[in-house]
Design a protein around this motif. Sequence first.
Motif, PDB file in Angstrom:
ATOM      1  N   GLU A   1      -5.098   1.294   2.740  1.00  0.00           N
ATOM      2  CA  GLU A   1      -4.894   0.029   3.473  1.00  0.00           C
ATOM      3  C   GLU A   1      -5.053   0.264   4.953  1.00  0.00           C
ATOM      4  O   GLU A   1      -5.625  -0.538   5.690  1.00  0.00           O
ATOM      5  CB  GLU A   1      -3.505  -0.536   3.163  1.00  0.00           C
ATOM      6  CG  GLU A   1      -3.222  -1.900   3.810  1.00  0.00           C
ATOM      7  CD  GLU A   1      -2.698  -1.844   5.238  1.00  0.00           C
ATOM      8  OE1 GLU A   1      -2.709  -2.890   5.906  1.00  0.00           O
ATOM      9  OE2 GLU A   1      -2.299  -0.746   5.712  1.00  0.00           O
ATOM     10  N   GLU A   2      -4.503   1.402   5.406  1.00  0.00           N
ATOM     11  CA  GLU A   2      -4.423   1.625   6.844  1.00  0.00           C
ATOM     12  C   GLU A   2      -5.790   1.685   7.524  1.00  0.00           C
ATOM     13  O   GLU A   2      -5.926   1.286   8.669  1.00  0.00           O
ATOM     14  CB  GLU A   2      -3.620   2.896   7.136  1.00  0.00           C
ATOM     15  CG  GLU A   2      -2.128   2.794   6.776  1.00  0.00           C
ATOM     16  CD  GLU A   2      -1.363   1.822   7.677  1.00  0.00           C
ATOM     17  OE1 GLU A   2      -2.000   1.154   8.507  1.00  0.00           O
ATOM     18  OE2 GLU A   2      -0.129   1.739   7.539  1.00  0.00           O
TER      19      GLU A   2
ATOM     20  N   ASP B   1       6.551   1.749   7.141  1.00  0.00           N
ATOM     21  CA  ASP B   1       5.174   1.369   6.848  1.00  0.00           C
ATOM     22  C   ASP B   1       4.458   2.517   6.166  1.00  0.00           C
ATOM     23  O   ASP B   1       4.062   3.474   6.828  1.00  0.00           O
ATOM     24  CB  ASP B   1       4.470   0.998   8.165  1.00  0.00           C
ATOM     25  CG  ASP B   1       3.071   0.481   7.942  1.00  0.00           C
ATOM     26  OD1 ASP B   1       2.675   0.299   6.781  1.00  0.00           O
ATOM     27  OD2 ASP B   1       2.360   0.259   8.939  1.00  0.00           O
TER      28      ASP B   1
ATOM     29  N   HIS C   1       0.833  -1.213   0.000  1.00  0.00           N
ATOM     30  CA  HIS C   1       0.000   0.000   0.000  1.00  0.00           C
ATOM     31  C   HIS C   1       0.863   1.258   0.000  1.00  0.00           C
ATOM     32  O   HIS C   1       2.074   1.191   0.256  1.00  0.00           O
ATOM     33  CB  HIS C   1      -0.987  -0.006   1.167  1.00  0.00           C
ATOM     34  CG  HIS C   1      -0.394   0.136   2.534  1.00  0.00           C
ATOM     35  ND1 HIS C   1      -0.288   1.345   3.179  1.00  0.00           N
ATOM     36  CD2 HIS C   1       0.112  -0.759   3.404  1.00  0.00           C
ATOM     37  CE1 HIS C   1       0.223   1.168   4.385  1.00  0.00           C
ATOM     38  NE2 HIS C   1       0.493  -0.106   4.542  1.00  0.00           N
TER      39      HIS C   1
ATOM     40  N   ASP D   1       4.184  -5.736   3.627  1.00  0.00           N
ATOM     41  CA  ASP D   1       3.704  -4.599   4.412  1.00  0.00           C
ATOM     42  C   ASP D   1       3.894  -4.846   5.891  1.00  0.00           C
ATOM     43  O   ASP D   1       3.305  -5.780   6.406  1.00  0.00           O
ATOM     44  CB  ASP D   1       2.213  -4.369   4.137  1.00  0.00           C
ATOM     45  CG  ASP D   1       1.659  -3.264   5.013  1.00  0.00           C
ATOM     46  OD1 ASP D   1       2.398  -2.297   5.280  1.00  0.00           O
ATOM     47  OD2 ASP D   1       0.494  -3.365   5.430  1.00  0.00           O
TER      48      ASP D   1
HETATM   49 ZN   LIG Z   1       1.135  -0.938   6.403  1.00  0.00          ZN
END
Ligand SMILES: [Zn+2]
Length: 766
Positions: free
Chosen positions: A449-450, A412, A401, A478
């Motif tokens: 995504e988060e 991240d 992502h 990820d």
């Molecule tokens: Zn992530």
Amino acid sequence: MQPDERTSLLHEDSLVPTVTHTTHSPRQSKARIVFLACGIFLIVFAIWALQAFARPVWPENGKVSFKELKELIKTTPDPNKARQSTEYYTSGPHLAGANLSQVLWTQDLWASYGVKSHIESYEVYLNRPVSHQLTLLERSQGGKIAEEGENKVLYEARLAEECFKEDPASCDPRRIPTFHGFSASGDVTAQYVYVNYGTVQDYEDLIKANVTLEGKIAIARYDKVWRGMKVMRAQLLGVVAVVLYTDPGADAFQEANGDLPYPYGYARQPSSVQRGSVLSINWQPGDPSTPGYPSLPGSVRIVPEDMEWLPRIPSLPISYEDAAPLLEALNGHGPSATSMGKSWEGGGLGYRGVEYNVGPSAPEVVLRVVNNQAYEFTPIHNLIAVVNGTEEDEVVLIGNHHDAWTLGGAADPHSGSAALNEIVRSFGKALGRGWKPRRTLVFASWDAEEYAMIGSTEWVEEHLPWLSDAGVAYINVDPGVTGSKFYASAAPLIHELLRRSTKGVLSPNQTIPGQTLADLWGSGIGTLGGGSDFGAFLHHAGIVSVDMNFQFSEDAPPFHYHSQYDSLTYMERIIDPGFLYHRALAQLWGLVTAELVDAPILPFNVTDYATALKAYIEDVKEILKQSHSAAIREHHFDNLTSAADRFFDTAITFDSEALALSQTICRKDSLFMRWRPWRENDLKSKAKHVNGKLRALERQFLYEGGLDDRPWFKHTIFAPGYWEGYSGVNLPGLRESIASDDEEGVSRWDKIITKVLHQASDLLEQ
Ligand SMILES: [Zn+2]
């Protein structure tokens, strides 16, 4: 010796005409001319035939052989380029739906590598932080609720991370406030309780100890389970707000032991805050307004009241610096945490005066939690590149992502973004040299995504008919690099490929020269749970998936997860100076992908799956013995066991036949085969048949009705734990029925899993 496929044409005596030099009569000369003509014809024919049938026979594949492709994948990824990508991505905020400029940058970058891509957008329901406040108050008038302003403020939480000139991202005026994705707005004042990690067991321990939860605010430390489950469980028990903090007790470097905190040392920065989503993603991921279908313009939306996986009580993430005074005010109130059980131990704030009492707080000592979130429909943007293969109905996908909770996000998600860019560059080089993938290859950079794996979930839901037919595998990363220890979770079919591929990549750690990732990896592979973009692929669409990365180990400095200190500076100084783990990640990710894309027979091992299934069933039989219900304890899994035995036998036969076919196709001296196009066509159709079964196999384990209470999760063998979230469980239907003493559920899931196992055997035996 009779020639066969192993016999090299080039050494075949009979194909070379012999010419003898003697004196000849005219008749002999005529015969000689005819013989010579025949010989020349044969030679010309041989050359023509070699040309005509010298089509790709793996691994000598067309213009770029598989060996050359692997070499490109190993030699192309460049740590400096990975750093450049990271530098760009971490130079500005990029929350979900607020990162289009970065998507366009990536699109241009991939285009410069010769890989065209397009943007696929959705409109999704999200929140943005407006304001927040967390105050420890002492009520005046002996504990009665006083008018505003009459309470004594004991502590006003900062709710922000500190600025350090040593880490410029921490001082950027555009930095993102601390908040929870999908948290509820609210203004609540109440006594509060320390609930350890906020797991189901922790809340049960509190109830057993007669600690009142209803009407209270809960303070929980992060870890063990998905943060959304801490909030959801609290809500169901009548808790009115939740505060989550990161306790330093498990860190290798701690202020308590005299280690200086970041940026001056290796201990966790006390003001760091873990942001993150509190949606119950292990019940329903994706856009909460369109459960099970894509959020396209005009899609029907459900109203927030119907989103049962959306929390109703406010929650705030805080630092341990902010948590310490709140926990200290519980000293002497209620049982001590250590008296509650072993899992309650390990708190690391003793040096700040915290004795870890559970509470509740004294009647006059209360917390005020104020959380204001603005909800809106926001466009989000996935970047998708499709490289068509010769087998267009077989597709391999890889992705990570690009949205982040903070301005940085160096680890991240951008350790993954940077590695992905290097993979695109590697495959781009191969394409530039005329490589044509056997299978269609998709590169994906997901948005949102988060919040709840929204970009990938909506995309899978939209393309489900195609993926259900053509999906071979999805390889996720990820976050890619948060340390130096290799970890992988994967569906069993792909374990062998993963293990083999780690042998092909040199570890950045060369304490023993030549050691590979495999040499330093224990080779344990986890069960895929929740919390990243593989979820929709495996749990909803039944596509073999992998999630892999380099993580921090217990003896390493902490990873500042979802904090603004997940910055380029921290990455360069502490996690991966030199970006060598980024390179290793790109190499490994690329190698796994290359073999999935180009191997004539899909590199899946069905016996591994069958072995794993037998073990899962034995595990469940053990759990069964602990059940409170006598009827459940006496349940026998005879049919299920014999279905697993049948699948095991079928798998062994299937794998040996698939291996033999693969060896025939891959045999280096298989030129002889090219003289016999019917033979090649026969092998091709056999390969197609076997690959068709291999790619459909994972989908045999789907159950259309889905898991109990969470029908989106269709896989009967794997799911994120119902109350855990991050960690994966096997045979979820059975395990959950046993856990809730549901006798009917045990029988039903026994039958469902027995059926899917036979279905899988039927497919392989066809
Ligand atoms: Zn992530």
